[in-house]
Design an enzyme around this catalytic site. Sequence first.
Site, short mmCIF file in Angstrom:
data_model
loop_
_atom_site.label_atom_id
_atom_site.label_comp_id
_atom_site.label_asym_id
_atom_site.label_seq_id
_atom_site.Cartn_x
_atom_site.Cartn_y
_atom_site.Cartn_z
N HIS A 496 -6.88 -2.83 -1.89
CA HIS A 496 -6.11 -3.84 -1.94
C HIS A 496 -6.89 -4.84 -2.68
O HIS A 496 -8.35 -4.89 -2.45
CB HIS A 496 -5.90 -4.40 -0.55
CG HIS A 496 -4.68 -5.46 -0.56
ND1 HIS A 496 -3.66 -5.08 -1.26
CD2 HIS A 496 -4.87 -6.57 0.09
CE1 HIS A 496 -2.97 -6.46 -1.05
NE2 HIS A 496 -3.53 -7.40 -0.25
N ARG A 555 2.73 -2.37 -4.64
CA ARG A 555 3.31 -2.65 -3.19
C ARG A 555 3.69 -4.11 -3.37
O ARG A 555 2.74 -5.03 -3.04
CB ARG A 555 2.27 -2.64 -2.21
CG ARG A 555 1.55 -1.03 -2.14
CD ARG A 555 0.73 -1.08 -0.97
NE ARG A 555 -0.60 -2.00 -1.27
CZ ARG A 555 -1.79 -1.81 -2.02
NH1 ARG A 555 -1.99 -0.50 -2.52
NH2 ARG A 555 -2.68 -2.59 -1.96
C1 LIG Z 1 1.10 -7.47 2.30
C2 LIG Z 1 0.54 -6.44 1.78
C3 LIG Z 1 1.01 -6.36 0.21
C4 LIG Z 1 2.09 -7.14 -0.24
O1 LIG Z 1 1.42 -8.29 -0.83
P1 LIG Z 1 2.09 -9.23 -1.73
O2 LIG Z 1 1.04 -10.36 -2.16
O3 LIG Z 1 3.09 -10.08 -0.96
O4 LIG Z 1 3.02 -8.64 -2.86
C5 LIG Z 1 0.50 -5.26 -0.37
N1 LIG Z 1 -0.59 -4.62 -0.13
C6 LIG Z 1 -1.11 -4.70 1.26
C7 LIG Z 1 -2.22 -3.99 1.73
C8 LIG Z 1 -0.78 -5.76 1.83
O5 LIG Z 1 -0.96 -5.96 3.36
#
Ligand SMILES: *Cc1c(COP(=O)(O)O)cnc(C)c1O
Length: 709
Positions: A496, A555
């Site tokens: 992330h 994601r």
């Molecule tokens: C919440 C989350 C996302 C989505 O994030 P956005 O910024 O709303 O697109 C993607 N990956 C992880 C690990 C998350 O916790």
Amino acid sequence: MDDKSRTGGLDVFRLIAAFLVVTIHTSPLASFSPEADFLLTRIVARLAVPFFFMVTGQFVLSGYLTGKTRDFTAVGRFLKKILLLYGGCVILYLPVGIYAGHYQEVTPLSLVRTLFFEGTFYHLWYFPALLLGTLLLCGARRFFSLRGLLVLSAGLYLLGLLGDSYWGLTAQVPGVSTVYEWGFSIFGYTRNGLFMAPLFLLLGVWMGRRKTASPVKAAAGFLLSLALMTAEGFILRAFALQRHDSMYLLLPVSAAFLYALLLSWKKSPCRLVRTASTWIYLLHPAVILLIRGGAKLTNTVWLLVDNSLVHFLAVSLLSGLLAFLLAAILAAFTRKPYQKDRAWIEMDRGALEHNVLVLRSLLPDRCALMPAVKANAYGHGAVQMARALNQMGVSAFCVACIAEGIALRKNGVKGKILILGYTHPQQFSLLRRYRLTQAVVDYDYALTLNGYGKPLAVEIAVDSGMHRLGERAEQMESLCRIAQMEHLRVKGAFTHLCTDDTQDPEGQEYTKAQADLFYRAVNELRSRGLPCPKVHLLASYGALNYPQLAGDYARIGIALYGVKSDEEDYDRSQADLKPVLSLKARVSCVRDLQPGEGMGYGLAFRAKDPTRIAALAIGYGDGLPRALSCGVGSVLLNGKRAPIIGRICMDQTVVDITGIPDVKAGDVAVVIGRSADEYRSAYEIAREAGTITNEILSRLGTRLPRLLV
Ligand SMILES: *Cc1c(COP(=O)(O)O)cnc(C)c1O
């Protein structure tokens, strides 16, 4: 788009069509003029069944056949319903059929003919035709384009025509007539699911996608084509060419014009009429028998049966009464609670679809969407969103916790579901039962998961620099050991990014370093022959600003819902995203305050001048931030801004409507969304409450109904 508002015309014609079918079976004008009866029952009334097919085409088959959704569930559900209805009718009309001697000689061939083509009573052929036509089109759709299907169906219709109204010509051609005779032994008539239904079902799909026609043009087209069809019918009759009289060359043309005319009628839908017309169709043959029997008993055959017009009127009246009675009873039992009674969320399916397309086009082809539907899909309603996304071809989702994953599965959501956060070992069995993929949040957790002793589907969370969850990318040995654990089925790895929403060079460098570290770890795993099929690192801002870094999935959360966390956030793509959610609330009451009067808890508002106020049925219990109290926030009423006054309560909010004319109890206030020319965005509310849109949306209350529109 405006589909809803223009279905009323169709509902009205359903009723007319049902009575037209009754005329076919009672010949109201036969006692007076055979020509007039022919015109009514053999020409005009022949529009009824094609019309019913077209309605099914538009409302049931459109999504699947146009490829807008690859999901067969809606069609499947419809088929099941029709099958049940047909089964019910078969049973209902079984005694009558036996009495009428339909089953004296049952052979396998006659059984096929009865069940799959003709129906067990004379009006029931419609159901097998509907089933067969639907299956034929949906099956053929795999091999044909929509245009190809149209050519195919038109061809079948022409073949049917040659065995129906034009049989007199076909019968002259030796070899061909033999083939037809052979066909008739199987299906009796050509007006069935094979030759007739497909074309009209497709016409319905096509009409539903066209822009609304001008009523005048549609009416002119209808009258002209009906006149020509009348001529066609009388010519065929004069030459005695008709074997049966259900299909004409001009029938598809006049049916299409009629349908266009009905769609151009801006009338709101009427469910009662819709249900009643179905019952008239189903019941009228039984009513005919009833009236005949009753007439014999009361010695009124001369009136109720022999006078064709009286007969028709009696059948229509009794069928109509019974049908409306039944429809009203059914409506009373199936009435759903009214969802827009207080405060509610509307989700714009069109906007969601638009965002899916925009985001897909932004990302490389190899990268699929894995929407984040955690926290009830950021307040939008996880099940509804995931189902809608399933229908748009999305087949992977991520959620925060196992309960969210289970809720999706229980509601039929298909595809991969990845749980991004921690799951307690007590719940590991549920991971397997609901086919959920668990994130491995670090090496120790991998040991715990592996200790469960049964195969678990997992993805390895890699910490590439955010230092929240994940095994550190530098710990190559630990990552390799995770990938080798006996009971873990490693489906992939993800990381992330934490500075992908900034334009400052330092943040951008950090993002690139994170991606670099992640991909190096992935490549190392793969080069050692360890399993790591799918990888992903981009969330919304990653997709908007660094699409070139994409792995196999993105994601995406907040961007899919059509907003950013903050309007000012860095967005290199400048993607045109549309907000999906609107929040609305009813006005409960309106009153006037005199100068000096206070209002609400602590009398925090005090009127300086004569003030008109409205109480809205929404409060912080619904997720409206209390920080918007006392003039900080506002709502839209009749396209004008009404400031929030006093303190927001748990279930009520009061706004100042001085200067907004005509506000009354029951009116709808827009808290987020459009009202006439004004727009109130989630950004404004987030700014006023000192937070980001993600928090505002995800905290919207569970007691708000979510409506997909
Ligand atoms: C919440 C989350 C996302 C989505 O994030 P956005 O910024 O709303 O697109 C993607 N990956 C992880 C690990 C998350 O916790």
